[in-house]
Design a protein around this motif. Structure first.
Motif, PDB file in Angstrom:
ATOM      1  N   CYS A  91      66.521  96.522  -0.921  1.00  0.00           N
ATOM      2  CA  CYS A  91      65.691  96.653  -2.124  1.00  0.00           C
ATOM      3  C   CYS A  91      65.272  95.303  -2.696  1.00  0.00           C
ATOM      4  O   CYS A  91      64.270  95.200  -3.395  1.00  0.00           O
ATOM      5  CB  CYS A  91      66.419  97.492  -3.175  1.00  0.00           C
ATOM      6  SG  CYS A  91      67.653  96.577  -4.144  1.00  0.00           S
ATOM      7  N   ASN A  92      66.044  94.268  -2.446  1.00  0.00           N
ATOM      8  CA  ASN A  92      65.750  92.900  -2.897  1.00  0.00           C
ATOM      9  C   ASN A  92      65.836  92.720  -4.415  1.00  0.00           C
ATOM     10  O   ASN A  92      65.294  91.765  -4.954  1.00  0.00           O
ATOM     11  CB  ASN A  92      64.380  92.424  -2.385  1.00  0.00           C
ATOM     12  CG  ASN A  92      64.295  90.904  -2.313  1.00  0.00           C
ATOM     13  OD1 ASN A  92      65.311  90.241  -2.075  1.00  0.00           O
ATOM     14  ND2 ASN A  92      63.131  90.347  -2.521  1.00  0.00           N
ATOM     15  N   ARG A  93      66.509  93.634  -5.132  1.00  0.00           N
ATOM     16  CA  ARG A  93      66.653  93.439  -6.578  1.00  0.00           C
ATOM     17  C   ARG A  93      68.018  93.876  -7.104  1.00  0.00           C
ATOM     18  O   ARG A  93      68.359  93.593  -8.252  1.00  0.00           O
ATOM     19  CB  ARG A  93      65.536  94.166  -7.336  1.00  0.00           C
ATOM     20  CG  ARG A  93      65.537  95.648  -7.101  1.00  0.00           C
ATOM     21  CD  ARG A  93      64.459  96.386  -7.891  1.00  0.00           C
ATOM     22  NE  ARG A  93      64.596  97.802  -7.627  1.00  0.00           N
ATOM     23  CZ  ARG A  93      64.049  98.419  -6.588  1.00  0.00           C
ATOM     24  NH1 ARG A  93      63.277  97.754  -5.759  1.00  0.00           N
ATOM     25  NH2 ARG A  93      64.254  99.701  -6.385  1.00  0.00           N
ATOM     26  N   CYS A  94      68.842  94.568  -6.307  1.00  0.00           N
ATOM     27  CA  CYS A  94      70.143  95.026  -6.807  1.00  0.00           C
ATOM     28  C   CYS A  94      71.129  93.850  -6.807  1.00  0.00           C
ATOM     29  O   CYS A  94      70.830  92.754  -6.330  1.00  0.00           O
ATOM     30  CB  CYS A  94      70.685  96.172  -5.946  1.00  0.00           C
ATOM     31  SG  CYS A  94      71.249  95.653  -4.308  1.00  0.00           S
ATOM     32  N   CYS A  97      71.798  92.493  -3.304  1.00  0.00           N
ATOM     33  CA  CYS A  97      70.668  91.766  -2.718  1.00  0.00           C
ATOM     34  C   CYS A  97      70.509  90.387  -3.345  1.00  0.00           C
ATOM     35  O   CYS A  97      70.339  89.393  -2.629  1.00  0.00           O
ATOM     36  CB  CYS A  97      69.370  92.565  -2.873  1.00  0.00           C
ATOM     37  SG  CYS A  97      69.199  93.894  -1.671  1.00  0.00           S
ATOM     38  N   CYS A 105      73.493  96.449   0.371  1.00  0.00           N
ATOM     39  CA  CYS A 105      72.553  97.104  -0.552  1.00  0.00           C
ATOM     40  C   CYS A 105      72.594  98.623  -0.330  1.00  0.00           C
ATOM     41  O   CYS A 105      72.699  99.084   0.801  1.00  0.00           O
ATOM     42  CB  CYS A 105      71.145  96.571  -0.287  1.00  0.00           C
ATOM     43  SG  CYS A 105      69.830  97.449  -1.150  1.00  0.00           S
TER      44      CYS A 105
HETATM   45 ZN   LIG Z   1      69.514  95.864  -2.832  1.00  0.00          ZN
END
Ligand SMILES: [Zn+2]
Length: 340
Positions: A91-94, A97, A105
């Motif tokens: 997701c690149n935002r959790c 990540c 993730c």
């Molecule tokens: Zn993530």
């Protein structure tokens, strides 16, 4: 665009080379023309049916190609640039990540598993997943690297914490993970023992730097390892074979040794005596893909020529059924690469 899609799970006959909607990049993505997509055993598992795969589905985890279009919000890339696509989705935002632990993730999956992959002509990807490749690597070589070298690096470095001069047993020298693990262990000046099923593969394993090779059809792995290590056993076993070798793999460990596994090609159910685990103070570790940081780290060694991809042969994308049959017959030493 042309793509290979599956509309149902099954044998190689479910692979259909057909027209599919063109991939379209979002404003934060780039569009890549796929020049090469390497195969992995995962392709066979997904084709036969895994939970979470929506049909129709496009297989393929390891993509190399050229940038053809760049989204409005993306900077730092140019059309025509030669790149590979990181073989994973996250997701690149959790919290995981942003801490650089993409393979933990909640959305994490391998490209071509629960998201469409690269067995097609065009693929859109977020800029974070796009990595330029040097001219010293052709597209087939570049596509042969990401999944297996990342997996082997995370196993040996991230999980098992390999140290210089240790003794490492790598099962299955001819597999992608085996080829990567042998070379990575040698990068740490390890004493490397590996296994394969015929003399030609054993010879190629020696060529990669393995110090000793065991024919797993003719020799008992644990007995050979004991002989080669003065009865001590090895510090680390790199496992991905599963049920067929698990017991032997555990027997090969020295006291306080580490077994790290990333797969179960011959079956997922293994059993062992708990007394053996605790009295010998063994560590059994699971490993799944790796992080983006580790991908950059291992690619640095590949780009510098210290680690070498091995391509067994290439197939035209439209001949994908033959490629799957070839892989199922386990004839290869190295990667099979599809060219759209
Ligand atoms: Zn993530």
């Amino acid at each position: 665009m042309k793509a290979v899609r599956i509309h149902e799970f099954g044998g190689p006959e479910v692979l259909r080379y057909e027209e599919a909607p063109d991939a379209k990049p979002r404003k934060d993505q780039v569009l890549v023309r796929v020049k090469a997509c390497a195969m992995n055993h995962l392709d066979l598992w997904v084709r036969k049916g895994l939970p979470g795969v929506n049909l129709p589905h496009i297989l393929g985890s390891d993509v190399a190609g050229e940038i053809v279009e760049i989204g409005e919000y993306v900077t730092g890339f140019k059309p025509g640039q030669r790149v590979l696509r990181a073989p994973m989705h996250f997701c690149n935002r959790c919290a995981k990540c942003v801490a650089g632990l993409q393979n933990q993730c909640g959305e994490f999956t391998v490209l071509g598993n629960r998201v469409d992959g690269g067995n097609c002509e065009l693929i859109a990807a977020a800029a974070v997943n796009i990595i330029p490749i040097p001219d010293t690597l052709d597209f087939n070589q570049a596509a042969s690297v990401p999944l297996v070298f990342l997996t082997a690096w995370h196993m040996l470095v991230g999980r098992a914490g390999i140290r210089p001069g240790q003794t490492v047993l790598v099962l299955g020298a001819s597999s992608g993970v085996g080829i990567a693990a042998i070379q990575i262990a040698k990068l740490f000046h390890a004493f490397v023992i590996t296994t394969a099923g015929d003399e030609k593969k054993l010879e190629k394993a020696r060529g990669l730097g393995a110090d000793h090779v065991i024919n797993h059809y003719q020799q008992k792995i644990s007995e050979e390892v004991k002989k080669l290590t003065n009865k001590e056993g090895v510090d680390i076993v790199v496992e991905h074979v599963g049920a067929a070798t698990w017991e032997e793999s555990m027997k090969c460990l020295k006291p306080a040794g580490t077994l790290v596994t990333c797969g179960a090609t011959t079956g997922p159910n293994a059993s062992f005596d708990l007394r053996f685990l605790y009295s010998r103070q063994l560590s059994l570790l699971g490993s799944y893909m790796g992080t983006m940081g580790e991908l950059y780290e291992v690619l640095g060694h590949v780009f510098a020529g210290r680690l070498k991809p091995v391509v067994d042969r290439t197939f035209a994308l439209q001949d994908i059924r033959a490629a799957h049959e070839y892989m199922e017959a386990s004839q290869m030493f190295g990667k099979l690469v599809l060219n759209p």
